[in-house]
Design a protein around this motif. Structure first.
Motif: not given
Length: 572
Positions: A126, A155-156, A164
């Motif tokens: 990531t 983002l996660e 992702i």
């Protein structure tokens, strides 16, 4: 409650301080993450532009402005073998962490402190994606590393693991300008990413870590060595059985030859140039071309070069237009001058007699009858450069001839007198209205009518398309989604009269030497420039317009007798 907390704080001052410090750090980190925000999983600037024909057939991919190639594909179109390989190679705990692998981070920190230099990293998959999305190369400062970690956690929190992973494999650089797994699979192995074998998948999975040092063309053994290590790791993780491991280790891999990115192409360049707005390519280009017709036309022109050699012609071009939509179906050219980058469909040459039908069209529009008698007799016109004494192509004159016959036989003298009566200024205005380029009567003089001005094959296709549509002008359309622009610029009566003459097979038969024999009605006009530099033919029906040019890209003359009827009509 407050008294109780105060007692604990006095009794355990160090523990209390530690808790407060951790709470402060947690709050600060949350605030920092909020400030960093969530990176957008958008397309990369390195993606190329796919080009499709009118049927949806993918013709080519145009490189991006940076010279890279690639297209995003959904995760469902990527081989699970590659997805497992890239996760084991880059981030074994991808499915478990929240964007930051704390265990890997502590291990890397310990190793780096022990060796007093950076010997290992702890970037998760990531975090690597964050770098790619940001366009950064390598982040080395502590502040940059913290920003990367915060963005990865955000983002996660905002996206699923599959989202992702999909973005990650589509943003990876594999060297040689190949961006994303689709470009890498097709570029190195010539297969779609869904069809990658274990050997191919592991081979590609090791490239992103060091695309230059692991160049498959310069250092294939380095790549194979890393690939074997990764295959054994996959086996150790229980993701690859013993038989599959043995097969993958022994699999012969054939790397496709390194090819240069495809050039934009003449038709694509013309299509983008014709756009009314920005000239850059969009995410996709849907051309009006018919790929099958285009291939046939290109092959035919290439073969015709051999036939044309005795006539001292080294270039030929053709364009086919759908009159109902003004869409270009074929745009082809061939030349013995391979190094020439000139688009022969757009190159301008003397059109010879091809402008005559529009002079008659203007006269018919102003009331001239196709049966009216015109004077076909010698004439002399004074000018700054001396007396201009034009002649018919065969050197003869016929006295009085019907306008219909004068046009069908492409006589010079009657059309020159007609242009004088109409005035050259009005003739030039009308030629521009039907789709031909602006002309300067004061400079060209009366020879303008006989082809002293220069026009291109594409411009002639537009003008004759105006006749085919009964006087309705429409610019060429190169893209399916291009806007339509239609305008009546010639009366339907005048266009019908011109077409009636050009479609009369009996009148044109003596001029074509039997070169045209088709079982349907077709209007035809040929043109031959002075000195046999250019030979032309334009044919049209209500459905199609076909225009052909033959000559030399250098402008050199062809052999005497190289007329449009002899050279261009058989090609059309």
């Amino acid at each position: 409650m407050g008294v109780y907390v105060a007692r604990i704080a006095r009794r355990f001052p160090r523990a209390t301080a530690m808790v407060c410090l951790l709470l402060a750090a947690f709050v600060a980190w949350r605030a920092f993450r909020a400030w960093v925000g969530v990176p957008a999983l958008g397309p990369t600037a390195g993606y190329s532009t796919p080009v499709y024909d009118r049927t949806g057939l993918r013709l080519r991919d145009l490189p991006s402005r940076t010279g890279t190639r690639g297209q995003a594909v959904p995760l469902s179109q990527v081989s699970p073998r590659f997805l497992l390989s890239i996760q084991v190679s880059e981030d074994r705990h991808f499915r478990a962490h929240d964007g930051v692998d704390r265990g890997a981070l502590l291990r890397a920190l310990g190793q780096n402190l022990l060796h007093r230099r950076r010997v290992s990293g702890a970037s998760t998959l990531t975090q690597q994606l964050v770098k790619n999305l940001d366009g950064a190369t390598q982040r080395r400062t502590i502040g940059q590393k913290l920003w990367e970690m915060a963005a990865a956690q955000n983002l996660e929190a905002a996206h699923s693991k599959d989202e992702i992973l999909e973005s990650y494999v589509n943003h990876l650089g594999f060297g040689h300008g190949l961006v994303g797994i689709d470009a890498a699979a097709r570029g190195y192995f010539g297969v779609p990413p869904a069809s990658l074998s274990w050997g191919e998948a592991a081979f590609l999975a090791v490239l992103p870590r060091a695309p230059s040092r692991l160049d498959p063309y310069r250092h294939p053994e380095r790549v194979r060595s890393r690939q074997r290590v990764l295959l054994r790791q996959l086996h150790a993780e229980g993701l690859l059985g013993p038989a599959e491991l043995e097969a993958a280790l022994g699999e012969p891999l054939t790397i496709h030859p390194l090819s240069a990115p495809p050039r934009r192409g003449r038709f694509v360049a013309a299509a983008l140039h014709a756009r009314p707005g920005p000239k850059a390519a969009s995410s996709t280009v849907h051309l009006t071309l018919d790929a099958s017709l285009q291939a046939d036309a290109q092959a035919e022109l290439a073969e015709m070069l051999l036939v044309l050699r005795p006539s001292h012609a080294s270039g030929v071009a053709a364009v086919v237009v759908d009159n109902a939509t003004s869409e270009v179906l074929a745009w082809a050219s061939a030349s013995e001058a391979e190094a020439s980058h000139v688009d022969l469909v757009l190159a301008r040459h003397s059109p010879g007699s091809l402008l005559k039908p529009f002079v008659y069209g203007l006269a018919f529009q102003q009331g001239l009858s196709a049966d009216a008698l015109l004077v076909d007799a010698p004439m002399a016109i004074g000018g700054r450069d001396g007396t201009y004494a034009p002649q018919n192509f065969d050197g003869t004159s016929r006295g009085l001839v019907p306008a219909r016959s004068a046009l069908a036989e492409s006589l010079n003298l009657p059309v020159l007198r007609l242009a004088q009566e109409l005035t050259l200024g009005r003739v030039a205005w009308f030629l521009e209205r039907v789709g031909l380029p602006p002309m300067t009567p004061s400079r060209e003089g009366l020879p303008l009518v006989l082809g002293s001005a220069s026009v291109s094959l594409a411009e002639l296709a537009v003008a004759y398309g105006t006749l085919a549509r009964g006087g309705i002008y429409a610019p060429l359309r190169f893209e399916v989604q291009a806007p339509r622009s239609w305008e009546r610029r010639m009366s339907s009566r005048a266009a019908a009269q011109v077409t009636s003459v050009l479609a009369d097979a009996r009148l044109r038969l003596p001029l074509l030497h039997g070169a045209l024999d088709v079982p349907f009605s077709v209007a035809l006009k040929t043109g031959t420039s002075a000195g046999f530099h250019d030979a032309w033919a334009v044919l049209y029906t209500p459905q199609r317009t076909v225009a052909v040019w033959v000559g030399n890209p250098s402008g050199a003359p062809m052999a005497p007798g190289s007329t449009g009827g002899r050279l261009a009509v058989p090609i059309a």
